[in-house]
Scaffold this motif. Structure first.
Motif, PDB file in Angstrom:
ATOM      1  N   LEU A 182       0.818  -1.215   0.000  1.00 26.52           N
ATOM      2  CA  LEU A 182       0.000   0.000   0.000  1.00 26.52           C
ATOM      3  C   LEU A 182       0.852   1.265   0.000  1.00 26.52           C
ATOM      4  O   LEU A 182       0.327   2.376   0.024  1.00 26.52           O
ATOM      5  CB  LEU A 182      -0.908   0.015   1.239  1.00 26.52           C
ATOM      6  CG  LEU A 182      -1.904  -1.141   1.369  1.00 26.52           C
ATOM      7  CD1 LEU A 182      -2.548  -1.134   2.743  1.00 26.52           C
ATOM      8  CD2 LEU A 182      -2.957  -1.065   0.277  1.00 26.52           C
ATOM      9  N   ASN A 183       2.187   1.085  -0.007  1.00 29.09           N
ATOM     10  CA  ASN A 183       3.138   2.195   0.064  1.00 29.09           C
ATOM     11  C   ASN A 183       2.933   3.008   1.341  1.00 29.09           C
ATOM     12  O   ASN A 183       3.046   4.240   1.343  1.00 29.09           O
ATOM     13  CB  ASN A 183       3.014   3.100  -1.168  1.00 29.09           C
ATOM     14  CG  ASN A 183       4.244   3.972  -1.365  1.00 29.09           C
ATOM     15  OD1 ASN A 183       5.359   3.594  -0.969  1.00 29.09           O
ATOM     16  ND2 ASN A 183       4.067   5.130  -1.954  1.00 29.09           N
ATOM     17  N   MET A 184       2.642   2.322   2.433  1.00 27.78           N
ATOM     18  CA  MET A 184       2.392   2.976   3.721  1.00 27.78           C
ATOM     19  C   MET A 184       3.283   2.424   4.822  1.00 27.78           C
ATOM     20  O   MET A 184       3.025   2.642   6.002  1.00 27.78           O
ATOM     21  CB  MET A 184       0.921   2.788   4.127  1.00 27.78           C
ATOM     22  CG  MET A 184      -0.084   3.468   3.230  1.00 27.78           C
ATOM     23  SD  MET A 184      -1.793   3.193   3.805  1.00 27.78           S
ATOM     24  CE  MET A 184      -2.721   4.242   2.681  1.00 27.78           C
ATOM     25  N   GLN A 185       4.359   1.698   4.445  1.00 30.99           N
ATOM     26  CA  GLN A 185       5.183   1.034   5.453  1.00 30.99           C
ATOM     27  C   GLN A 185       5.833   2.003   6.433  1.00 30.99           C
ATOM     28  O   GLN A 185       6.104   1.654   7.583  1.00 30.99           O
ATOM     29  CB  GLN A 185       6.252   0.159   4.784  1.00 30.99           C
ATOM     30  CG  GLN A 185       7.279   0.909   3.968  1.00 30.99           C
ATOM     31  CD  GLN A 185       6.873   1.069   2.518  1.00 30.99           C
ATOM     32  OE1 GLN A 185       5.692   1.074   2.206  1.00 30.99           O
ATOM     33  NE2 GLN A 185       7.863   1.194   1.645  1.00 30.99           N
ATOM     34  N   ASP A 186       6.072   3.239   6.004  1.00 36.32           N
ATOM     35  CA  ASP A 186       6.724   4.214   6.881  1.00 36.32           C
ATOM     36  C   ASP A 186       5.772   4.796   7.917  1.00 36.32           C
ATOM     37  O   ASP A 186       6.202   5.481   8.843  1.00 36.32           O
ATOM     38  CB  ASP A 186       7.332   5.359   6.054  1.00 36.32           C
ATOM     39  CG  ASP A 186       8.467   4.888   5.166  1.00 36.32           C
ATOM     40  OD1 ASP A 186       9.110   3.879   5.515  1.00 36.32           O
ATOM     41  OD2 ASP A 186       8.710   5.520   4.120  1.00 36.32           O
ATOM     42  N   LYS A 187       4.489   4.529   7.761  1.00 38.19           N
ATOM     43  CA  LYS A 187       3.505   5.073   8.698  1.00 38.19           C
ATOM     44  C   LYS A 187       3.099   4.075   9.782  1.00 38.19           C
ATOM     45  O   LYS A 187       2.362   4.420  10.702  1.00 38.19           O
ATOM     46  CB  LYS A 187       2.254   5.521   7.926  1.00 38.19           C
ATOM     47  CG  LYS A 187       2.530   6.635   6.929  1.00 38.19           C
ATOM     48  CD  LYS A 187       1.259   7.065   6.226  1.00 38.19           C
ATOM     49  CE  LYS A 187       1.532   8.194   5.236  1.00 38.19           C
ATOM     50  NZ  LYS A 187       0.290   8.613   4.546  1.00 38.19           N
ATOM     51  N   LEU A 188       3.581   2.847   9.663  1.00 41.01           N
ATOM     52  CA  LEU A 188       3.201   1.794  10.607  1.00 41.01           C
ATOM     53  C   LEU A 188       4.352   1.519  11.564  1.00 41.01           C
ATOM     54  O   LEU A 188       5.504   1.412  11.148  1.00 41.01           O
ATOM     55  CB  LEU A 188       2.844   0.532   9.847  1.00 41.01           C
ATOM     56  CG  LEU A 188       2.098  -0.577  10.603  1.00 41.01           C
ATOM     57  CD1 LEU A 188       0.715  -0.095  10.994  1.00 41.01           C
ATOM     58  CD2 LEU A 188       1.996  -1.822   9.718  1.00 41.01           C
ATOM     59  N   LEU A 189       4.066   1.422  12.858  1.00 42.71           N
ATOM     60  CA  LEU A 189       5.075   1.160  13.876  1.00 42.71           C
ATOM     61  C   LEU A 189       4.875  -0.214  14.492  1.00 42.71           C
ATOM     62  O   LEU A 189       3.737  -0.672  14.653  1.00 42.71           O
ATOM     63  CB  LEU A 189       5.004   2.211  14.989  1.00 42.71           C
ATOM     64  CG  LEU A 189       5.230   3.675  14.609  1.00 42.71           C
ATOM     65  CD1 LEU A 189       5.120   4.541  15.858  1.00 42.71           C
ATOM     66  CD2 LEU A 189       6.574   3.864  13.938  1.00 42.71           C
ATOM     67  N   TYR A 190       5.976  -0.849  14.851  1.00 38.69           N
ATOM     68  CA  TYR A 190       5.949  -2.119  15.573  1.00 38.69           C
ATOM     69  C   TYR A 190       6.443  -1.868  16.986  1.00 38.69           C
ATOM     70  O   TYR A 190       7.557  -1.392  17.189  1.00 38.69           O
ATOM     71  CB  TYR A 190       6.837  -3.142  14.878  1.00 38.69           C
ATOM     72  CG  TYR A 190       7.133  -4.387  15.704  1.00 38.69           C
ATOM     73  CD1 TYR A 190       6.146  -5.341  15.940  1.00 38.69           C
ATOM     74  CD2 TYR A 190       8.402  -4.598  16.242  1.00 38.69           C
ATOM     75  CE1 TYR A 190       6.419  -6.478  16.687  1.00 38.69           C
ATOM     76  CE2 TYR A 190       8.684  -5.736  16.989  1.00 38.69           C
ATOM     77  CZ  TYR A 190       7.688  -6.668  17.205  1.00 38.69           C
ATOM     78  OH  TYR A 190       7.966  -7.787  17.944  1.00 38.69           O
ATOM     79  N   LEU A 191       5.606  -2.155  17.965  1.00 39.55           N
ATOM     80  CA  LEU A 191       5.969  -1.965  19.370  1.00 39.55           C
ATOM     81  C   LEU A 191       6.005  -3.322  20.077  1.00 39.55           C
ATOM     82  O   LEU A 191       4.986  -4.011  20.148  1.00 39.55           O
ATOM     83  CB  LEU A 191       4.949  -1.049  20.069  1.00 39.55           C
ATOM     84  CG  LEU A 191       4.785   0.358  19.481  1.00 39.55           C
ATOM     85  CD1 LEU A 191       3.689   1.102  20.237  1.00 39.55           C
ATOM     86  CD2 LEU A 191       6.093   1.133  19.531  1.00 39.55           C
TER      87      LEU A 191
END
Length: 264
Positions: A182-191
């Motif tokens: 979706l070209n949104m990988q930079d907006k998702l965080l892994y905690l």
């Protein structure tokens, strides 16, 4: 299982997911057995295994509850553990529940009622996470939204990024791949979640029974050989954020040297 982006059973990417390509290599390593592939949901898989049907799956978490009806092979791969997949805005809102190591207190978050989390019906995460979330799975209109059926990762990622839900419990590999499409990988965080190991293991598992004794032995032997091969390892690297590669490869060295950690 059709679980884009880790498994494709239909569409233009059929057979190109992580699990599809891993299974190709595993089956090729066991030419003396007659084996077939069948599409099945995780819920149906667990039912079939409990009933003793001759069925296996190559990427299961190992828990005491599952050991009652599943025989497990050697570990197939290491993966980063389940954590919270969320946005920077939600992370800021929950700052009081994040420790100095950047780990989230899942129990405190659920108790606070501050967030809505996507959960997956009948999915086993880890014994720690399972114990925390199980009471909330029974609460109607509680903090958990129970996703039933096959996960549509593209849709679930969109729901988080568009703030329909605050976060999702999941592994970065499966979710970041969807965000990437979706070209949104930079907006998702892994905690990471407090109390979880730095990494976890997945295993091949077959329903218990006399039928699998010789097969499990040969399956484990094949997996020990496969999991150290560069082409098998690269399947994992291709499906996780590049910032996690160094850590993953550091743990990989234990597998290559025959020191794959044993966990339950």
């Amino acid at each position: 299982m059709h679980i884009p982006p880790i498994s494709y059973l239909k569409g233009p990417k059929t057979g190109k997911g992580l699990l599809n390509l891993q299974l190709d290599q595993i089956l090729d390593s066991l030419p003396d057995y007659r084996q077939s592939r069948i599409p099945v949901s995780i819920s149906r898989l667990m039912e079939e295994m409990k009933d003793g049907r001759k069925i296996c799956f190559q990427a299961l978490t190992r828990t005491k509850a599952r050991e009652a009806f599943i025989d497990f092979s050697e570990a197939t791969m290491m993966t980063f553990p389940n954590g919270l997949l969320t946005t920077a805005e939600v992370k800021e809102k929950l700052a009081a529940h994040i420790n100095i190591d950047g780990e989230m207190d899942l129990a405190a978050i659920l108790e606070s009622g501050q967030v809505s989390l996507i959960d997956h019906k009948d999915r086993s995460y880890s014994e720690t996470i399972n114990e925390i979330i199980e009471p909330y799975r029974k609460i109607k209109d509680g903090p958990l939204f129970i996703n039933t059926g096959m996960p549509d990762w593209d849709l679930l990622v969109k729901q988080i990024l568009h703030h329909r839900f605050d976060a999702m419990i999941g592994r970065p590999g499966e979710v970041f791949e969807a965000a990437k499409t979706l070209n949104m990988q930079d907006k998702l965080l892994y905690l990471p979640i407090q109390g979880e190991a730095k990494f976890s293991l997945l295993y091949a598992g077959c329903s218990k029974g006399e039928w699998n004794k010789g097969y499990m032995k040969d399956l484990s032997k094949a997996i020990i050989q496969l999991r150290s091969r560069p082409e098998f390892i690269q399947l994992r690297l291709d499906r996780m954020p590049s910032g996690m590669h160094e850590t993953y490869l550091r743990y990989r060295s234990k597998a290559i040297s025959g020191e794959f950690p044993k966990t339950n």
